[in-house]
Motif scaffolding. Structure first.
Motif: not given
Length: 498
Positions: A127-153
């Motif tokens: 799982l850690e070999t997947v580019p972070r920006c491509a994962t749903s949790y990676g997008r939440l971690l990289d959210c700058s303002d912390g107001r991210a919403e849940p991500v469903a795929v």
């Protein structure tokens, strides 16, 4: 746990997600309906009150389950324990079997932790070999303002824009959907708000702590009811994590301070070999050890423990250890005088504290050790021909009496024997009465393998493993580690005479 209508179920059903069927007399009568019945019973519409009652019962069941999960989370006292509980509880709420949680505070101060549920270590690596920006949790971690919403795929393999590496990993690990939620606190309220009853037009920014994602074996996504419940749970879990995070950082700071106040390395003295082990409790205690080269080839050995815990006890330990070194240089050949001076200093500078201490003046060339103790456990001599405690006089801890004094004791270790000095934390951490703890320590020392007796570090490690079998260990002069539930520090100083 199975999802409600509109979602593909995961592996096993959970009662709270199944619809609650109303039980009404006459719905399923044992006899068949008469021929003149105008309409079959299946076509009858339940009364509105019955539907409302069923809905309320389902809501109460959901809230009861949520309350139980939150209570279990509140019972966790460590960061890893809380993260594992969040994974398990969230998986039950959204109907998934596997998950991944990443603790990565936005302030960059750490600690950074990744844990998995139902995922082996190698699978976490995939799982850690997947580019972070491509994962749903990676997008939440990289959210700058912390107001991210849940991500469903809901359908990973059916997503035409899916990253090729993520598609490969999903196929290899056998999951077809994911649902990720952020872990973030509400932040700090605006101190410029003039009235607490007036709503803040600028609400505080969330403080990102991490993100958690659950994986479905087949294409699926949680329904609105499940999203609502897991959102409530994540909100409380984030606040609990924030408290544990601060506690973990405080422990790390205290452990670092303790390590800096203890000897960086032990002296090299002809005729003896030294090894020390130190384990801190969760709150940081005041246990210490020391070894000091003295004139004419002698060595001063000390172990001690200051009452209390936390930074105050650690600071007091540092002051006492520094003072004891000075007294040892001035009058180390008389251990009673050294401890008497230390007791006077403690009464004058730390009147609210007590301390136990043991100081020994060893002359390796003569094979002689003169020692005195103040409320401290007796040393233990470990050798091929004997394993026995040194008989010392019973004395009060420093700071307990108006004037401390106790006679010294002289022992003569044989070449090849090791003298173990230790603090009371080694005995108390066993959780047994003192007589049984002493018996366990004696048995552990007696069982040191012959091949390890020449190495004082190996002797100390064997004793720690045998006395405290459930704790992990680290080698080195100042190994700082221990169980989260252990309140006492542990010090072991091993002195082998050649």
């Amino acid at each position: 746990m199975a999802g409600n209508a509109g979602s593909v179920p995961a592996d096993e059903p959970v009662a709270m997600s199944a619809p609650n069927l109303p039980k009404v007399a006459g719905i399923d009568p044992p006899a068949s309906a008469p021929a003149q019945t105008a309409a079959p019973l299946d076509d009858l519409t339940p009364p509105p009150g019955l539907l409302l009652q069923d809905r309320l019962a389902g809501r109460v069941s959901d809230l009861t389950t949520l309350h139980e999960l939150i209570e279990r989370l509140a019972g966790t006292g460590s960061l890893d324990g809380a993260l594992n509980e969040i994974l398990r509880a969230g998986a039950a709420l959204v109907g998934a079997r596997r998950g991944l949680v990443v603790c990565e505070p936005a302030d960059g101060l750490g600690p950074v932790t990744t844990l998995g549920l139902g995922l082996a270590h190698a699978e976490l690596g995939h799982l850690e070999t997947v580019p972070r920006c491509a994962t749903s949790y990676g997008r939440l971690l990289d959210c700058s303002d912390g107001r991210a919403e849940p991500v469903a795929v809901p359908d990973l393999l059916g997503d035409t824009e899916l990253d090729p590496r993520q598609r490969e990993v999903a196929a290899r690990l056998g999951y077809g959907a994911s649902y990720a939620v952020p872990l973030a606190t509400a932040g700090t309220p605006d101190l410029d708000t003039p009235d607490l009853d007036t709503p803040d037009v600028n609400p505080p920014d969330p403080k990102r702590l991490g993100a958690v994602v659950w994986f479905y074996d087949e294409p699926a996504e949680p329904v609105e009811r499940q999203r609502h419940l897991v959102g409530l749970y994540a909100r409380y879990a984030s606040e609990h994590l924030a408290l544990l995070l601060e506690l973990e950082r405080a422990r790390a700071r205290t452990a670092t301070l303790t390590e800096e106040l203890l000897p960086g390395r032990l002296p090299r003295i002809p005729g003896v070999r030294l090894a020390a082990r130190h384990r801190t409790g969760p709150h940081g205690g005041g246990d210490w050890y020391d070894a000091l080269a003295l004139p004419e080839g002698a060595v001063g050995l000390a172990v001690g423990s200051v009452s209390g815990s936390g930074p105050g006890a650690v600071a007091a330990m540092g002051r006492l250890r520094a003072s004891l070194r000075a007294y040892a240089v001035l009058e180390g050949e008389d251990p009673v005088a050294v401890l008497s001076d230390l007791e006077l200093l403690l009464r004058l500078t730390e009147p609210a504290r007590t301390a136990t201490a043991l100081f020994a003046y060893a002359e390796p060339a003569r094979g002689s050790v003169v020692l005195a103790g103040a409320g401290h456990a007796p040393p233990l001599i470990v050798g091929a021909g004997r394993t026995e405690f040194v008989e010392t006089s019973l004395s009060a801890p420093l700071g307990m009496l108006a004037c401390w004094e106790a006679p010294s004791v002289e022992v003569s270790p044989e070449p090849g024997e090791t003298v173990l000095l230790y603090t009371d934390g080694l005995l108390r951490r066993t959780g047994e009465p003192m007589d049984r703890a002493f018996a366990r320590l004696h048995a552990a020392a007696a069982s040191v393998p012959e091949a390890d007796r020449d190495d004082p570090g190996a002797v100390a490690d064997h004793v720690l493993r045998a006395v405290l079998p459930g704790e992990r260990e680290e080698a080195g002069p100042s190994a700082v580690t221990g169980r989260a539930g252990s309140a006492d520090d542990v010090v072991v100083l091993a002195v082998r005479f050649d």
